[in-house]
Design a protein around this motif. Structure first.
Motif, PDB file in Angstrom:
ATOM      1  N   GLU A  63      32.745 -16.797 132.875  1.00 20.79           N
ATOM      2  CA  GLU A  63      33.109 -16.671 131.468  1.00 20.79           C
ATOM      3  C   GLU A  63      33.709 -17.944 130.896  1.00 20.79           C
ATOM      4  N   ALA A  64      33.813 -18.988 131.679  1.00 20.01           N
ATOM      5  CA  ALA A  64      34.481 -20.210 131.228  1.00 20.01           C
ATOM      6  C   ALA A  64      33.742 -20.848 130.059  1.00 20.01           C
ATOM      7  N   ASP A  65      32.419 -20.820 130.097  1.00 23.46           N
ATOM      8  CA  ASP A  65      31.611 -21.423 129.039  1.00 23.46           C
ATOM      9  C   ASP A  65      31.898 -20.782 127.692  1.00 23.46           C
ATOM     10  N   SER A  66      31.784 -19.466 127.629  1.00 20.85           N
ATOM     11  CA  SER A  66      32.016 -18.768 126.364  1.00 20.85           C
ATOM     12  C   SER A  66      33.486 -18.809 125.969  1.00 20.85           C
ATOM     13  N   ALA A  67      34.388 -18.788 126.955  1.00 18.55           N
ATOM     14  CA  ALA A  67      35.818 -18.841 126.660  1.00 18.55           C
ATOM     15  C   ALA A  67      36.175 -20.165 125.988  1.00 18.55           C
ATOM     16  N   LEU A  68      35.695 -21.286 126.540  1.00 19.11           N
ATOM     17  CA  LEU A  68      35.980 -22.591 125.937  1.00 19.11           C
ATOM     18  C   LEU A  68      35.383 -22.700 124.540  1.00 19.11           C
ATOM     19  N   ASP A  69      34.180 -22.176 124.370  1.00 18.16           N
ATOM     20  CA  ASP A  69      33.524 -22.232 123.066  1.00 18.16           C
ATOM     21  C   ASP A  69      34.321 -21.458 122.020  1.00 18.16           C
TER      22      ASP A  69
END
Length: 83
Positions: A63-69
């Motif tokens: 989930e890091a990708d969507s969390a950072l976005d």
């Protein structure tokens, strides 16, 4: 703890995950801290940045990708940055 001169004298200051708002422990070796630079209208770095920290659990779940976005979109609106 802060001493009489106003200096921070703690040996360890825990970080907090920007996405889950939970503490990042000292043993969480998969956690990351990312500084996102701020740009002016011409796309030149202004010297300011926003710090985002993610727990290893968020990264392990993918989930890091969507969390950072989503975190950056929210922060960009607050600081007036374009994304």
């Amino acid at each position: 703890m802060i001493n009489d001169e106003g200096e921070n004298v703690d040996l360890y200051i825990p970080r907090k995950c920007s996405w889950t708002k939970k503490l990042i422990t000292a043993k969480d070796h998969a956690s990351v801290q990312i500084n996102v630079g701020h740009l002016d209208e011409n796309g030149v770095y202004t010297g300011k940045y926003t710090t985002l920290a993610l727990r290893g659990y968020v990264r392990a779940q993918g989930e890091a990708d969507s969390a950072l976005d989503l975190l950056w979109q929210k922060q960009a609106r607050e600081t007036g940055q374009q994304f």
